[in-house]
Design an enzyme around this catalytic site. Structure first.
Site, PDB file in Angstrom:
ATOM      1  N   SER A 244      28.651  30.847  35.596  1.00  0.00           N
ATOM      2  CA  SER A 244      29.462  31.965  35.115  1.00  0.00           C
ATOM      3  C   SER A 244      30.924  31.684  35.353  1.00  0.00           C
ATOM      4  O   SER A 244      31.301  30.726  36.013  1.00  0.00           O
ATOM      5  CB  SER A 244      29.064  33.223  35.864  1.00  0.00           C
ATOM      6  OG  SER A 244      29.426  33.050  37.216  1.00  0.00           O
ATOM      7  N   LYS A 245      31.758  32.568  34.804  1.00  0.00           N
ATOM      8  CA  LYS A 245      33.203  32.432  34.986  1.00  0.00           C
ATOM      9  C   LYS A 245      33.537  32.436  36.476  1.00  0.00           C
ATOM     10  O   LYS A 245      34.429  31.738  36.924  1.00  0.00           O
ATOM     11  CB  LYS A 245      33.926  33.583  34.286  1.00  0.00           C
ATOM     12  CG  LYS A 245      33.764  33.492  32.777  1.00  0.00           C
ATOM     13  CD  LYS A 245      35.072  33.752  32.039  1.00  0.00           C
ATOM     14  CE  LYS A 245      34.994  33.223  30.629  1.00  0.00           C
ATOM     15  NZ  LYS A 245      34.701  34.208  29.615  1.00  0.00           N
ATOM     16  N   ARG A 246      32.777  33.242  37.215  1.00  0.00           N
ATOM     17  CA  ARG A 246      33.086  33.385  38.641  1.00  0.00           C
ATOM     18  C   ARG A 246      32.846  32.099  39.439  1.00  0.00           C
ATOM     19  O   ARG A 246      33.473  31.874  40.455  1.00  0.00           O
ATOM     20  CB  ARG A 246      32.273  34.536  39.250  1.00  0.00           C
ATOM     21  CG  ARG A 246      33.039  35.830  39.308  1.00  0.00           C
ATOM     22  CD  ARG A 246      32.206  36.901  39.941  1.00  0.00           C
ATOM     23  NE  ARG A 246      30.973  37.092  39.184  1.00  0.00           N
ATOM     24  CZ  ARG A 246      29.756  37.074  39.723  1.00  0.00           C
ATOM     25  NH1 ARG A 246      29.606  36.898  41.002  1.00  0.00           N
ATOM     26  NH2 ARG A 246      28.687  37.255  38.972  1.00  0.00           N
TER      27      ARG A 246
END
Ligand code: GLU
Length: 474
Positions: A244-246
Site C-alpha cells: 500500500s501507499k503507507r
C-alpha cells in the site's frame, strides 16, 4: 487480428509501482506479438484528478523506455489519448443505452442513497442500488445514468491468467455510467474507448476483476465483442498484505529517484507475477520482449522484496555501458555536491562492480572527487607494522612510481609492476600496499591500491603519497 493493448492510468496520485508493472505487461505482450501498445489517460473523475500526475506518469514511461505506438499528435509525436477531451463521445454512447433500454436515469438523492445503504447494512446485505428509479422514467436533468443489470444471470468469462471466472448478476450493482455533471464514470468511458480503439487484450490488476461483469454486460448492451481479459496478481508486501501507499515502497518515481537503473526496475517488476521457468532471472527489456508469455503469469499474489530488487540492480549495473552511466549519474553526483571529473567513465568502470544504484556512486570513490583527504595518520600503518616501516615503504613506493611512465599507468600494469618490485626487494605486500592504499583513498575500506592509483592518475598519486609521508613525519 492485430494484437493491441493499452495502459489506462487515472492521474489521481503518484504512479503506483503496480501501475508501472501493468504498463510493462501490456507493453511486453503487444511487442512480443508484433502488436500495438497505446496509452490512455483516464481522467474523467474530476474530483480525484491530481494536477501534475499525468505528466509524472508519462515521464516515467519515457524513462522506462515503454514507448507507445499511436495517439493524438502532440508536438509531432504521439501523445496519449486523454478521456477528458472526449466527453461528448461518451454521452453519445450513453444515449444509445437509454434508447435500447439498457440504462436508465436516476434522480435518487444522496440522502436517500445513504439511508438505503444503512438499512442494507443493518440487514447484513451487500450495499447495492435498490432499483428505485428503474421504471420511474426520471428526466435526465440533473440525473445520473445507471446500467440496468439483468437479474438472475451468470456472467462467465475466461480470464487469460485465472481461467474460468463467473459472477452472479444479482451481486452486481446498477453501476452509474454518467454522473450528474455529465462526465462519464470510468466504466462507461473505459469500455467505449477499448471498443473504439480496437483493444484486443485488457491486462490489468486484480483489483479490477470485480468490475469485469459490469464491463461484459456493457459490451453485450452495445452489441460489441469484448476483448480478452487478463487480471494480474496482487503485489504483496514482505510483511503480508497488499503493498500500500503507507508501506512507503509504492510510488514508482521513488525508485528512479533512488538511482535504480530503469532496466533493473522493469526486470524486478516483471518477476512480480511472471515466471519464465528455469533458473534465469536477469533480463534486459529487449530480452523480455522475446520471452514474455502471458500464459506464464501466476494468479497467486506476488511478494515484493527489496533485497531482490537490489540484487537485480547490481546485476544490471555490472552489465551497463559506462558511457551511458556517465550521463545518468551526473545529476546524482551534483546532488551530493561532487563535480563530475573528466575520467568519470573510468571511475564508473570500477564503481559499477560494487554498487546497485546510481546514488551510491561517489561514496566509495569519493577520494577521486575531492582535493583533500581527511584521515588520521595512524590509519596508514598496516597491522603488525609500525610508523617507521610505513614511512619507509611510502618513500620507496613514491620513488618507484615516479619512474613509471604515464603509459604504464593502468590498473593491470600497476599491479604487475608493483607486485614484482615488492617481491624482488622483499618489502612485504601488506606493509607496502596498505599504506599506499590509505594514502590514496584516506579510508579503511576502499577500492584496491592499483585501481585507486589508476583512477587518480600519476600526478595526484605521487602527491598523495608525499602528503602521507608528511603526515607520518609531523
Ligand atoms: N483507469 C483505470 C486505472 O486507473 C484503468 C483500469 C483498467 O485497466 O481497466 O487503473
Amino acid at each position: 487480428m492485430k494484437i493491441k493493448t493499452r495502459f489506462a492510468p487515472s492521474p489521481t496520485g503518484h504512479l503506483h509501482i503496480g501501475g508501472l508493472r501493468t504498463a510493462l505487461f501490456n507493453f511486453l505482450f503487444a511487442r512480443h506479438h508484433g502488436g500495438a501498445f497505446i496509452v490512455r489517460i483516464e481522467d474523467t473523475d474530476r474530483a480525484r484528478t491530481v494536477p501534475g500526475t499525468q505528466e509524472e506518469i508519462l515521464a516515467i514511461l519515457k524513462r522506462a523506455g515503454l514507448t507507445y505506438d499511436e495517439g493524438p499528435d502532440v508536438d509531432g509525436k504521439y501523445g496519449p489519448y486523454v478521456q477528458s477531451e472526449r466527453t461528448e463521445l461518451y454521452r453519445k454512447y450513453a444515449e444509445k443505452l437509454v434508447a435500447s433500454g439498457h440504462a436508465y436515469w436516476c434522480l435518487c438523492s444522496v440522502e436517500r442513497l445513504e439511508k438505503m445503504r444503512e438499512e442494507q447494512k443493518k440487514r447484513s446485505e451487500m450495499p447495492k442500488y435498490d432499483g428505485h428509479c428503474r421504471d420511474a422514467h426520471c428526466s435526465p436533468e440533473g440525473a445520473v445514468l445507471r446500467l440496468k443489470i439483468p437479474a438472475g444471470r451468470t456472467i462467465a468469462f475466461n480470464d487469460a491468467i485465472r481461467g474460468d471466472v463467473s459472477f452472479a448478476s444479482n451481486d452486481v450493482d446498477d453501476q452509474v455510467l454518467l454522473k450528474s455533471d455529465g462526465f462519464p464514470t470510468y466504466h462507461l468511458a473505459n469500455i467505449v474507448d477499448d471498443h473504439l480503439m480496437e483493444i484486443t487484450h485488457v491486462i490489468r490488476g486484480e483489483e479490477w476483476l470485480s468490475s469485469t461483469p459490469k464491463h461484459l454486460l456493457l459490451y453485450e448492451a452495445f452489441g460489441w465483442k469484448p476483448p480478452t481479459f487478463a487480471h494480474l496478481p496482487l503485489i504483496l508486501s514482505g510483511e503480508g498484505g497488499k503493498l500500500s501507499k503507507r508501506s512507503g515502497h509504492a510510488a514508482a518515481i521513488d525508485y528512479f529517484e533512488q538511482g535504480y537503473l530503469s532496466e533493473a526496475i522493469l526486470n524486478f517488476l516483471v518477476l512480480l507475477g511472471w515466471n519464465p521457468g528455469g533458473e534465469r532471472e536477469v533480463y534486459s527489456l529487449k530480452e523480455l520482449i522475446e520471452v514474455f508469455d502471458l500464459a506464464k503469469v501466476n494468479k497467486s499474489g506476488a511478494v515484493f522484496s527489496l533485497d531482490k530488487l537490489d540484487w537485480l540492480a547490481h546485476e544490471h549495473m555490472k552489465q551497463a555501458d559506462p558511457k551511458r552511466l556517465v550521463k545518468l549519474v551526473e545529476p546524482f553526483l551534483k546532488k551530493k555536491g561532487l563535480e563530475p571529473p573528466r575520467n568519470l567513465a573510468d571511475i564508473l568502470r570500477v564503481e559499477q562492480q560494487r554498487v546497485a544504484t546510481l546514488s551510491e556512486v561517489g561514496e566509495e570513490t569519493q577520494f577521486v572527487f575531492v582535493d583533500e583527504l581527511n584521515y588520521k595518520p595512524a590509519l596508514l600503518v598496516a597491522k603488525k607494522s609500525n610508523t617507521e616501516e610505513a614511512k619507509d615503504r611510502l618513500g620507496k613506493t613514491q620513488a618507484f612510481l615516479t619512474k613509471l611512465s604515464e603509459k604504464e599507468w593502468g590498473t593491470a600494469t600497476l599491479e604487475k609492476k608493483l607486485l614484482a618490485w615488492i617481491k624482488e626487494h622483499t618489502l612485504g605486500n601488506s606493509q607496502t600496499l596498505w599504506p599506499l592504499r590509505v594514502a590514496l583513498t584516506g579510508r579503511e575500506k576502499s577500492p584496491g591500491p592499483f585501481e585507486a592509483a589508476a583512477l587518480l592518475g600519476k600526478e595526484r598519486t605521487i602527491e598523495r603519497v608525499e602528503d602521507a609521508i608528511q603526515r607520518l613525519s609531523s
